[in-house]
Design a protein around this motif. Structure first.
Motif, PDB file in Angstrom:
ATOM      1  N   GLU A 269     -40.424   3.453  -3.632  1.00  0.00           N
ATOM      2  CA  GLU A 269     -40.450   4.154  -2.342  1.00  0.00           C
ATOM      3  C   GLU A 269     -39.933   3.259  -1.222  1.00  0.00           C
ATOM      4  O   GLU A 269     -39.104   3.684  -0.398  1.00  0.00           O
ATOM      5  CB  GLU A 269     -41.882   4.600  -2.042  1.00  0.00           C
ATOM      6  CG  GLU A 269     -42.083   5.233  -0.669  1.00  0.00           C
ATOM      7  CD  GLU A 269     -43.547   5.481  -0.365  1.00  0.00           C
ATOM      8  OE1 GLU A 269     -43.917   5.424   0.836  1.00  0.00           O
ATOM      9  OE2 GLU A 269     -44.337   5.726  -1.308  1.00  0.00           O
ATOM     10  N   PHE A 270     -40.412   2.027  -1.172  1.00  0.00           N
ATOM     11  CA  PHE A 270     -40.018   1.125  -0.094  1.00  0.00           C
ATOM     12  C   PHE A 270     -38.567   0.696  -0.215  1.00  0.00           C
ATOM     13  O   PHE A 270     -37.857   0.586   0.795  1.00  0.00           O
ATOM     14  CB  PHE A 270     -40.923  -0.114  -0.093  1.00  0.00           C
ATOM     15  CG  PHE A 270     -42.283   0.122   0.514  1.00  0.00           C
ATOM     16  CD1 PHE A 270     -42.679   1.376   0.952  1.00  0.00           C
ATOM     17  CD2 PHE A 270     -43.186  -0.933   0.635  1.00  0.00           C
ATOM     18  CE1 PHE A 270     -43.931   1.592   1.511  1.00  0.00           C
ATOM     19  CE2 PHE A 270     -44.443  -0.740   1.199  1.00  0.00           C
ATOM     20  CZ  PHE A 270     -44.813   0.532   1.634  1.00  0.00           C
ATOM     21  N   VAL A 271     -38.096   0.441  -1.432  1.00  0.00           N
ATOM     22  CA  VAL A 271     -36.687   0.073  -1.603  1.00  0.00           C
ATOM     23  C   VAL A 271     -35.786   1.217  -1.161  1.00  0.00           C
ATOM     24  O   VAL A 271     -34.793   1.018  -0.448  1.00  0.00           O
ATOM     25  CB  VAL A 271     -36.402  -0.326  -3.066  1.00  0.00           C
ATOM     26  CG1 VAL A 271     -34.892  -0.437  -3.297  1.00  0.00           C
ATOM     27  CG2 VAL A 271     -37.079  -1.650  -3.402  1.00  0.00           C
ATOM     28  N   ASP A 272     -36.124   2.433  -1.554  1.00  0.00           N
ATOM     29  CA  ASP A 272     -35.320   3.596  -1.168  1.00  0.00           C
ATOM     30  C   ASP A 272     -35.296   3.779   0.347  1.00  0.00           C
ATOM     31  O   ASP A 272     -34.279   4.180   0.926  1.00  0.00           O
ATOM     32  CB  ASP A 272     -35.862   4.869  -1.833  1.00  0.00           C
ATOM     33  CG  ASP A 272     -35.618   4.897  -3.331  1.00  0.00           C
ATOM     34  OD1 ASP A 272     -34.787   4.089  -3.812  1.00  0.00           O
ATOM     35  OD2 ASP A 272     -36.269   5.701  -4.028  1.00  0.00           O
ATOM     36  N   ALA A 273     -36.423   3.472   1.016  1.00  0.00           N
ATOM     37  CA  ALA A 273     -36.514   3.650   2.467  1.00  0.00           C
ATOM     38  C   ALA A 273     -35.967   2.452   3.239  1.00  0.00           C
ATOM     39  O   ALA A 273     -35.818   2.522   4.462  1.00  0.00           O
ATOM     40  CB  ALA A 273     -37.971   3.893   2.861  1.00  0.00           C
ATOM     41  N   GLY A 274     -35.693   1.362   2.551  1.00  0.00           N
ATOM     42  CA  GLY A 274     -35.195   0.171   3.231  1.00  0.00           C
ATOM     43  C   GLY A 274     -36.266  -0.643   3.917  1.00  0.00           C
ATOM     44  O   GLY A 274     -35.987  -1.383   4.866  1.00  0.00           O
ATOM     45  N   TYR A 275     -37.508  -0.545   3.436  1.00  0.00           N
ATOM     46  CA  TYR A 275     -38.603  -1.327   4.006  1.00  0.00           C
ATOM     47  C   TYR A 275     -38.715  -2.638   3.224  1.00  0.00           C
ATOM     48  O   TYR A 275     -39.065  -2.629   2.039  1.00  0.00           O
ATOM     49  CB  TYR A 275     -39.926  -0.570   3.920  1.00  0.00           C
ATOM     50  CG  TYR A 275     -39.937   0.761   4.624  1.00  0.00           C
ATOM     51  CD1 TYR A 275     -39.130   1.007   5.733  1.00  0.00           C
ATOM     52  CD2 TYR A 275     -40.765   1.801   4.172  1.00  0.00           C
ATOM     53  CE1 TYR A 275     -39.152   2.236   6.376  1.00  0.00           C
ATOM     54  CE2 TYR A 275     -40.787   3.034   4.816  1.00  0.00           C
ATOM     55  CZ  TYR A 275     -39.974   3.239   5.913  1.00  0.00           C
ATOM     56  OH  TYR A 275     -39.992   4.459   6.547  1.00  0.00           O
ATOM     57  N   ASN A 276     -38.449  -3.749   3.871  1.00  0.00           N
ATOM     58  CA  ASN A 276     -38.422  -5.056   3.211  1.00  0.00           C
ATOM     59  C   ASN A 276     -39.443  -5.983   3.865  1.00  0.00           C
ATOM     60  O   ASN A 276     -39.133  -6.647   4.858  1.00  0.00           O
ATOM     61  CB  ASN A 276     -37.004  -5.635   3.320  1.00  0.00           C
ATOM     62  CG  ASN A 276     -36.894  -7.046   2.779  1.00  0.00           C
ATOM     63  OD1 ASN A 276     -36.091  -7.830   3.262  1.00  0.00           O
ATOM     64  ND2 ASN A 276     -37.672  -7.384   1.771  1.00  0.00           N
ATOM     65  N   PRO A 277     -40.671  -6.037   3.334  1.00  0.00           N
ATOM     66  CA  PRO A 277     -41.723  -6.875   3.944  1.00  0.00           C
ATOM     67  C   PRO A 277     -41.519  -8.366   3.659  1.00  0.00           C
ATOM     68  O   PRO A 277     -42.290  -9.009   2.941  1.00  0.00           O
ATOM     69  CB  PRO A 277     -43.009  -6.341   3.303  1.00  0.00           C
ATOM     70  CG  PRO A 277     -42.635  -5.076   2.595  1.00  0.00           C
ATOM     71  CD  PRO A 277     -41.210  -5.234   2.222  1.00  0.00           C
ATOM     72  N   GLY A 278     -40.478  -8.929   4.233  1.00  0.00           N
ATOM     73  CA  GLY A 278     -40.109 -10.300   3.927  1.00  0.00           C
ATOM     74  C   GLY A 278     -41.084 -11.333   4.442  1.00  0.00           C
ATOM     75  O   GLY A 278     -41.255 -12.392   3.822  1.00  0.00           O
ATOM     76  N   THR A 279     -41.736 -11.066   5.569  1.00  0.00           N
ATOM     77  CA  THR A 279     -42.690 -12.037   6.098  1.00  0.00           C
ATOM     78  C   THR A 279     -43.914 -12.141   5.193  1.00  0.00           C
ATOM     79  O   THR A 279     -44.497 -13.225   5.041  1.00  0.00           O
ATOM     80  CB  THR A 279     -43.112 -11.656   7.526  1.00  0.00           C
ATOM     81  OG1 THR A 279     -41.933 -11.459   8.312  1.00  0.00           O
ATOM     82  CG2 THR A 279     -43.967 -12.742   8.160  1.00  0.00           C
ATOM     83  N   THR A 280     -44.292 -11.040   4.571  1.00  0.00           N
ATOM     84  CA  THR A 280     -45.391 -11.075   3.607  1.00  0.00           C
ATOM     85  C   THR A 280     -44.997 -11.894   2.383  1.00  0.00           C
ATOM     86  O   THR A 280     -45.830 -12.610   1.812  1.00  0.00           O
ATOM     87  CB  THR A 280     -45.791  -9.646   3.202  1.00  0.00           C
ATOM     88  OG1 THR A 280     -46.088  -8.885   4.378  1.00  0.00           O
ATOM     89  CG2 THR A 280     -47.007  -9.646   2.288  1.00  0.00           C
ATOM     90  N   ALA A 281     -43.727 -11.827   1.991  1.00  0.00           N
ATOM     91  CA  ALA A 281     -43.248 -12.663   0.890  1.00  0.00           C
ATOM     92  C   ALA A 281     -43.308 -14.142   1.264  1.00  0.00           C
ATOM     93  O   ALA A 281     -43.652 -14.992   0.430  1.00  0.00           O
ATOM     94  CB  ALA A 281     -41.822 -12.271   0.520  1.00  0.00           C
ATOM     95  N   ASP A 282     -42.977 -14.462   2.520  1.00  0.00           N
ATOM     96  CA  ASP A 282     -43.070 -15.852   2.980  1.00  0.00           C
ATOM     97  C   ASP A 282     -44.495 -16.370   2.814  1.00  0.00           C
ATOM     98  O   ASP A 282     -44.729 -17.481   2.323  1.00  0.00           O
ATOM     99  CB  ASP A 282     -42.667 -15.958   4.453  1.00  0.00           C
ATOM    100  CG  ASP A 282     -41.268 -15.468   4.737  1.00  0.00           C
ATOM    101  OD1 ASP A 282     -40.448 -15.406   3.806  1.00  0.00           O
ATOM    102  OD2 ASP A 282     -40.994 -15.139   5.917  1.00  0.00           O
ATOM    103  N   LEU A 283     -45.441 -15.574   3.256  1.00  0.00           N
ATOM    104  CA  LEU A 283     -46.852 -15.959   3.178  1.00  0.00           C
ATOM    105  C   LEU A 283     -47.300 -16.110   1.727  1.00  0.00           C
ATOM    106  O   LEU A 283     -48.071 -17.017   1.381  1.00  0.00           O
ATOM    107  CB  LEU A 283     -47.689 -14.904   3.897  1.00  0.00           C
ATOM    108  CG  LEU A 283     -49.190 -15.147   4.021  1.00  0.00           C
ATOM    109  CD1 LEU A 283     -49.469 -16.456   4.743  1.00  0.00           C
ATOM    110  CD2 LEU A 283     -49.838 -13.973   4.762  1.00  0.00           C
TER     111      LEU A 283
END
Length: 298
Positions: A269-283
């Motif tokens: 769902e998020f990939v299709d919508a273009g939602y990329n929670p990159g800051t959460t990946a940093d953490l």
């Protein structure tokens, strides 16, 4: 001659663990909206993140050797960009560089890393701004009265930084608590003793099962707890809060049944919508590093 027994491997250094944390973070799946070993994005591929983790090594070793935080960070970013060809782990490195230095000094505690970041200088801030010249980074617009401190100015901001005597920690403070909108999650870690990273590391250590599964669970939990800065920048604040709400729904389902299907569905769902929670990946990468330093077994 080495004192190690024949055939034994030397202990991983702090820099080694930082690179391993970067590799473990991108390998975990599902991490809704992010690149993982099962999913690429249109402009970023899994193997680029692996290359970026290798390229960052020289800068991470500089941090471990006690070099100034700003130049070590810039070197890590430059190496990442050279190997990956894109911005894969800029935010991860902003968190990892001071953590690596703390670990190398045997002070990997909230107080220990706070002492390191509070001791940063104006030269560290200048190097931090220079790092933005190596790679494109998604950032929000500065406050109306702070155009001269826009990080996208790169080296051109050096005169302002020096005139105002702003250290790198000062810059993080400016971003950590904005008057409105979603705070910069990475800057807030700098100003709160890396509070969320240490907490997430405890969860990784307390959990069971493969590290990839633990990492994916912690990622969803972190996203559920706080809106993601990158989603807020690339979309808007309401979208970031909605993304966190959806992650919270999935985190509850996973906790109740340990069923990965809901997380897999959210990832699509998020990939299709273009939602990329990159800051959460940093953490998540920062938490993995702390956990590795505290005995997480690979």
């Amino acid at each position: 001659m080495s004192d190690d027994p024949v055939g034994s491997a030397p202990r991983r250094t702090a820099a080694d663990n930082a690179q391993l944390a970067l590799l473990l973070e991108v390998s975990a799946t599902p991490k809704p909206g992010n690149v993982d070993r099962h999913r690429d994005l249109d402009d970023l591929r899994f193997e680029q993140f692996m290359a970026g983790a290798i390229g960052a090594g020289a800068g991470l070793r500089q941090a471990a050797n006690g070099n100034e935080i700003g130049p070590a960070f810039e070197r890590a970013v430059a190496g990442m960009a050279d190997r990956a060809g894109e911005n894969t782990q800029f935010g991860c490195l902003l968190l990892l560089v001071p953590l690596v230095q703390a670990a190398a000094n045997d002070t990997l505690t909230p107080d220990g890393v706070t002492e390191i970041v509070e001791a940063t200088t104006v030269d560290d801030a200048v190097a931090f701004y220079r790092a933005f010249e190596h790679v494109d980074v998604a950032v929000g617009d500065p406050p109306e009265d702070a155009d001269e401190l826009d990080v996208r100015r790169g080296s051109d901001a050096a005169e302002t930084l020096r005139a105002r005597e702003l250290t790198l920690y000062d810059i993080m403070e400016l971003s950590a608590d904005p008057d409105d909108g979603v705070a910069d999650g990475n800057a807030r870690e700098w100003t709160t003793g890396f509070e969320r990273a240490f907490d997430a590391a405890d969860r990784l250590l307390a959990d069971e099962g493969p590290i990839g599964d633990r990492t994916a669970r912690v990622f969803v939990e972190l996203l559920a707890e706080e809106p993601d800065t990158l989603v807020a920048i690339t979309h808007d604040e309401p979208t970031a809060r909605n993304v966190s709400d959806r992650a919270a729904e999935v985190a509850d389902k996973v906790a109740a049944s340990d069923d990965r299907s809901a997380a897999e569905g959210l990832a699509e769902e998020f990939v299709d919508a273009g939602y990329n929670p990159g800051t959460t990946a940093d953490l998540t990468a920062a938490a993995l590093f702390i956990a590795l330093e505290r005995g997480l077994s690979v």
